[in-house]
Design an enzyme around this catalytic site. Sequence first.
Site: not given
Ligand code: 3H9
Length: 697
Positions: A104, A124
Amino acid sequence: MSDVVNYVTDRNVGVITVDNPPVNALSQAVRQGLLDAIRVAASDKTEAVIIHCAGRTFIAGADIKEFGKPHAEPLLPDLLNEIEASEKIVVAALHGTALGGGFETALACHYRIALASAKVGLPEVKLGLLPGAGGTQRVPRLAGVEAGIDLMINGSPIPARSAAELGLVDRVVEDDLLGAARNYAAELLDRDAPVRRTSELPVADVDESVFAAASVAAGKRARGQTAPQRIIECVRNATSMPFAEGQSRERELFSESMQDPQSAALRHMFFAEREAAKIIGLERDTEIREVKSVGIIGGGTMGGGIAMSFANAGFSVTLVEINKEALTRGLSIIDRNYEGSVKRGKLSTDIAAECRGRIGGATDYAALADVDLVIEAVFEDPDLKKDIFAKLDKACKPGAILATNTSYQDVDAIAAATSRPQDVLGMHFFSPAHIMKLLEVVRADKTTDEVLATVMSLAKRIRKVAVVSGVCYGFIGNRMLEGYFREAQLCLVEGGTPESVDAAMFDWGMAMGPISVADLAGLDVGFKARQALPEAERGDPAANRVPDALVEMGRLGQKSGTGFYRYDAETRKRSPDAEVHEIIEREAAALGIERRSIAAQEIVNRLVFALVNEGIQILAEGIAQRPGDIDVVYVYGYGFPAWRGGPMHYADSIGLSTVLARIEEFRERFGEENWKPAPLLEKLVGEGRTLAAWAER
Ligand code: 3H9
């Protein structure tokens, strides 16, 4: 400028760098840093601004850890509106995964350039949310309504080139992203390109029927889920309201989603999945062994699927069968599975051939002399398994990890058949193993930390979600299933039908009803497992009457064309069978049961609370590390609805006192044999605590 956002000027271009490892999530500090940087850029001598990220990825979204806490300014939608309002051209430079609020942010910039390896998306919906920072209003303006709905309801990231085809990305480059972004900014300035604000673009007209069709499709695909319907409403608003009004409605619906228990459940699953990979008491830097080659014993459905999982991840695999015929049969099942993957568009012909090429066959354990890991996947005969492990002990090199895929057997006893029990553990895959995400890793009494850590890291490489289980009959998942299936069968004889029991659970959100699951697994499997146990351990006889009768009639489930249902030979479509209804009535009469009408709610409560009660007992015994691990097992291995958060989160969400009250009511009605509340449940209710609080001990 700040710890997490840096701003430098380079001739006429300002470069904003977000550096907030591991995934550059939009924490309050990042939002503030971006706001400060864009304000400085607005008043300096630069003519264009680039926003990019350090580390492995562009911003991967809002900081999920901040969700549920009070809003901290600046709010993301306001920040993005200010970025978009900039009088200077703002270019987003994307690498890694630009997701959610991260994408976004890019959409609020005026132009987007991406590395070809980058992926973008709005995931999301997977957290029970909708894009809440203008995404639902900006995406349709760039990609159109239908593609926009698809992107947001699907939630899966798409490659940069696909995003470019949809109009979401303007330029794709192979390397040197920042250099390319500088050139792009210079080029835009040279040709006097406009400050192109996405919010000012029109939305292409679509027929109203598009929304109705999307709503029906989402109702089917994401059965029971609220977020997809809210996303469709937002996109419809984008077509009928000015941007500001559409965005303010988006904010309201985003807040509604955030309060929705479905989002709490899905956010719980996000963290539970990642936490499950961590083993309590194990050092992060525990040494792991190198694994490049894998041997599989047994070329049945399970062995074949496991072989494919490893081959698809680049491992070389040797499949061992007892003779040439069995080996040829096993390899041909693998061939057919690869053909299926190509037909369904999951793999290209070339990739499928490459993966298949990594699988070889043998009929002698000597072929396993040099492999790093062996997984035994023969049928559930404890003596046969011990015999195989004794042979592996002789055939395999020192340091090779020896794993069993058993679903029920005692892994300690299997390990004891070798001279190296420290290298033995369980790797319990779920069928079809090349598709199902769950892997139960069974830590036996003598398994070393090194072996356990190696297998947990391997799981990630073969893209499985691994959960550690201790040794017990059925481990986490199948042990809990016993009470669930028992109640399903009791509901049948007490007054239900296969259709009513399945419908109750399916409508509640399970991927499949329990009776259909039994037919799919094969009724002979449970039958044989029961026969192998002493009579006293075979469970409630009333629950076994009907399935035993069906097996004796040769009705083994889907594979024989009839089980609890009748199956079409071609389409496998199931239909009710009057003969089964008669058998159920006959067995109920023989048991002296007066059949009654059973409400769907009673079916759901009996099945789900049986699961929950056993799950809590498993926690108390230390078989599972934490409640979230059980939730991961059930969501990834047993079709439990993720939006209910798994059985343990579900129990917390409705209140443990409610769970206990129902179980006590069932104990009154159906007896203590089947309904003995887990002592830990009683204790937590007494203390007014949740399972989540208990897990934080
Ligand atoms: C949003 O954006 C709402 C908006 O539209 C509006 C707002 C007003 N936050 O998955 P991994 C941590 S909703 C905090 O193992 P990979 C994760 O917990 C959000 N922490 O790595 C982990 O911590 P730990 C929309 C996060 O390389 C570490 O990072 N976005 C977040 O396999 C490594 O993660 C999503 O839903 C976060 N957003 O994959 C994306 N993301 O080491 C969600 C990750 O302590 N994330 N962490 O366990 C993913 O899909 C994957 O993490 C990503 C990397 C593909 C990015």
